[in-house]
Design an enzyme around this catalytic site. Structure first.
Site, PDB file in Angstrom:
ATOM      1  N   HIS A  60       9.345 -16.543  -9.816  1.00  0.00           N
ATOM      2  CA  HIS A  60       8.347 -16.908  -8.807  1.00  0.00           C
ATOM      3  C   HIS A  60       6.968 -16.456  -9.309  1.00  0.00           C
ATOM      4  O   HIS A  60       6.818 -15.329  -9.777  1.00  0.00           O
ATOM      5  CB  HIS A  60       8.675 -16.258  -7.463  1.00  0.00           C
ATOM      6  CG  HIS A  60       7.715 -16.677  -6.397  1.00  0.00           C
ATOM      7  ND1 HIS A  60       7.780 -17.919  -5.792  1.00  0.00           N
ATOM      8  CD2 HIS A  60       6.634 -16.053  -5.866  1.00  0.00           C
ATOM      9  CE1 HIS A  60       6.791 -18.029  -4.928  1.00  0.00           C
ATOM     10  NE2 HIS A  60       6.076 -16.912  -4.952  1.00  0.00           N
ATOM     11  N   ASN A 104       9.007 -22.814 -18.519  1.00  0.00           N
ATOM     12  CA  ASN A 104       9.895 -21.642 -18.481  1.00  0.00           C
ATOM     13  C   ASN A 104      11.196 -21.915 -19.226  1.00  0.00           C
ATOM     14  O   ASN A 104      11.721 -21.040 -19.914  1.00  0.00           O
ATOM     15  CB  ASN A 104      10.166 -21.218 -17.032  1.00  0.00           C
ATOM     16  CG  ASN A 104       9.032 -20.381 -16.477  1.00  0.00           C
ATOM     17  OD1 ASN A 104       8.886 -19.208 -16.824  1.00  0.00           O
ATOM     18  ND2 ASN A 104       8.198 -20.989 -15.650  1.00  0.00           N
ATOM     19  N   ALA A 119       2.882 -13.578 -17.971  1.00  0.00           N
ATOM     20  CA  ALA A 119       3.960 -12.966 -17.184  1.00  0.00           C
ATOM     21  C   ALA A 119       5.267 -13.766 -17.229  1.00  0.00           C
ATOM     22  O   ALA A 119       6.275 -13.279 -17.745  1.00  0.00           O
ATOM     23  CB  ALA A 119       3.503 -12.773 -15.737  1.00  0.00           C
ATOM     24  N   MET A 139      12.503 -26.741  -7.761  1.00  0.00           N
ATOM     25  CA  MET A 139      11.858 -26.897  -6.450  1.00  0.00           C
ATOM     26  C   MET A 139      12.847 -27.319  -5.355  1.00  0.00           C
ATOM     27  O   MET A 139      12.446 -27.707  -4.265  1.00  0.00           O
ATOM     28  CB  MET A 139      10.709 -27.913  -6.549  1.00  0.00           C
ATOM     29  CG  MET A 139       9.620 -27.505  -7.530  1.00  0.00           C
ATOM     30  SD  MET A 139       8.889 -25.875  -7.146  1.00  0.00           S
ATOM     31  CE  MET A 139       7.935 -25.577  -8.628  1.00  0.00           C
ATOM     32  N   ASP A 161      13.005 -16.250  -1.804  1.00  0.00           N
ATOM     33  CA  ASP A 161      12.272 -15.213  -2.566  1.00  0.00           C
ATOM     34  C   ASP A 161      12.512 -13.803  -2.020  1.00  0.00           C
ATOM     35  O   ASP A 161      11.638 -12.941  -2.122  1.00  0.00           O
ATOM     36  CB  ASP A 161      10.759 -15.510  -2.583  1.00  0.00           C
ATOM     37  CG  ASP A 161      10.430 -16.872  -3.165  1.00  0.00           C
ATOM     38  OD1 ASP A 161      11.165 -17.332  -4.061  1.00  0.00           O
ATOM     39  OD2 ASP A 161       9.442 -17.486  -2.724  1.00  0.00           O
TER      40      ASP A 161
HETATM   41  C1  GAR Z   1       6.327 -21.986 -12.519  1.00  0.00           C
HETATM   42  O1  GAR Z   1       5.052 -21.431 -12.339  1.00  0.00           O
HETATM   43  C2  GAR Z   1       7.329 -21.288 -11.622  1.00  0.00           C
HETATM   44  O2  GAR Z   1       7.092 -19.917 -11.502  1.00  0.00           O
HETATM   45  C3  GAR Z   1       7.095 -22.004 -10.316  1.00  0.00           C
HETATM   46  O3  GAR Z   1       6.914 -23.347 -10.682  1.00  0.00           O
HETATM   47  C4  GAR Z   1       6.368 -23.420 -12.003  1.00  0.00           C
HETATM   48  C5  GAR Z   1       7.258 -24.314 -12.847  1.00  0.00           C
HETATM   49  O4  GAR Z   1       6.725 -24.511 -14.124  1.00  0.00           O
HETATM   50  N1  GAR Z   1       8.209 -21.810  -9.427  1.00  0.00           N
HETATM   51  C6  GAR Z   1       8.066 -21.698  -8.096  1.00  0.00           C
HETATM   52  O5  GAR Z   1       6.993 -21.780  -7.521  1.00  0.00           O
HETATM   53  C7  GAR Z   1       9.349 -21.446  -7.330  1.00  0.00           C
HETATM   54  N2  GAR Z   1       9.076 -20.945  -6.023  1.00  0.00           N
HETATM   55  P1  GAR Z   1       7.616 -24.997 -15.365  1.00  0.00           P
HETATM   56  O6  GAR Z   1       8.391 -26.232 -14.910  1.00  0.00           O
HETATM   57  O7  GAR Z   1       6.604 -25.344 -16.410  1.00  0.00           O
HETATM   58  O8  GAR Z   1       8.541 -23.874 -15.776  1.00  0.00           O
END
Ligand code: GAR
Length: 214
Positions: free
Chosen positions: A110, A14, A180, A91, A151
Site C-alpha cells: 500500500h 511492483n 519505498a 485493485m 489495509d
Molecule cells: C502501487 O503504487 C501500489 O502501491 C498501489 O497501486 C500502485 C500499482 O502500481 N496499490 C494500492 O493502492 C492498493 N491499495 P504498479 O501496478 O505499477 O505496481
C-alpha cells in the site's frame, strides 16, 4: 522454494521489482508461479510474458456474477499451487473466503504509511492526492499481511519517503514507488521465503532462521 502468485491490475512496476529482485538475488528461495490480472489491458501481463512467467487474465466481466468471479480466482490460485499470494497493485477487493484460505499467506503493498491514507477509498494515485491535500511532510509505503479488513492486516515492513514542496501526485507516487515500494516488497518476500518473519497476535515479528538468513 516458496511459490508466488502475483495479482496485478495495472502497470505492474511492483511485479517488475519482484522479477528483478529474483533475477539479481535480492530474493532467494522464491519463484513466481503465475501472474493473474483482473484487467486484460494491464501492462503487468506484458511484463510477465517478457519474463517468461505464466500469466492469466480473470476478468469480472467474463463471469455471471461476483461469486463466480471469486470462485474462478480461488480455483486459479489453488491450481497454481501458490504458497504466498502477492497483491502487487491489485485493485480487486479480495473476498473473505479467499482471505481466509490464505491467512498469513497473502501480502499487499500500500502506497502510504498505514494507518494514514488507507482503507476502502484509498488506492493508487488517490492516496498521494490526499497526502498532498493534507500537507504531510513524510509519507511512504507499507507491506502487510491481508486480513478481512481493508489495509488492516499485520504490518511487515514500512519505509518513509520525504514529500517535497512542489510535488504533484504523480511525482510523489513515483518517488514512493522508487524509494519505498520497490524496496520493501521484494524484501518482505525474501523474509517470508526464508521463514524469517511470523505473524503472532496481529503483529509481525522477526524470527531466527536455521540458515541464519537476515
Ligand atoms: C502501487 O503504487 C501500489 O502501491 C498501489 O497501486 C500502485 C500499482 O502500481 N496499490 C494500492 O493502492 C492498493 N491499495 P504498479 O501496478 O505499477 O505496481
Amino acid at each position: 522454494m516458496l511459490k508466488l502468485a502475483v495479482l496485478v491490475s495495472g502497470g505492474g512496476t511492483n511485479l517488475q521489482a519482484i522479477i528483478d529482485a529474483i533475477a539479481d538475488g535480492r530474493i532467494t528461495n522464491a519463484k513466481i508461479e503465475i501472474v493473474i490480472s483482473n484487467n486484460p489491458h494491464a501492462y503487468a501481463l506484458k511484463r510477465a510474458e517478457k519474463a517468461g512467467i505464466s500469466f492469466r487474465c480473470i476478468c469480472p466481466r467474463d463471469y455471471a456474477d461476483r461469486e463466480d468471479f471469486h470462485e474462478a480466482l480461488l480455483l486459479a490460485l489453488e491450481q497454481s499451487g501458490a504458497d504466498l499470494v502477492v497483491l502487487a497493485g491489485c485493485m480487486v477487493v479480495i473476498p473473505e473466503q479467499i482471505v481466509r484460505r490464505y491467512e498469513n499467506r497473502m501480502i499487499n503493498i500500500h502506497p502510504s504509511l498505514i494507518p494514514s491514507f488507507c482503507g476502502k477509498d484509498y488506492y493508487g494515485l488517490r492516496v498521494h492526492e490526499e497526502a498532498l491535500a493534507r500537507g504531510v511532510k513524510v509519507t511512504g509505503a507499507t507491506v502487510h499481511f491481508v486480513d478481512a479488513g481493508t489495509d488492516t492486516g499485520p504490518i511487515i515492513l514500512q519505509k518513509a519517503v520525504k514529500v517535497e514542496e512542489d510535488d504533484t501526485p504523480e511525482v510523489l507516487q513515483r518517488r514512493v514507488m522508487e524509494e519505498a515500494e520497490w524496496v520493501i516488497m521484494p524484501r518482505a518476500i525474501d523474509l517470508i521465503a526464508h521463514g524469517a518473519i511470523q505473524a503472532v497476535d496481529g503483529k509481525v515479528i522477526r524470527v531466527k532462521t536455521e540458515d541464519g538468513h537476515r
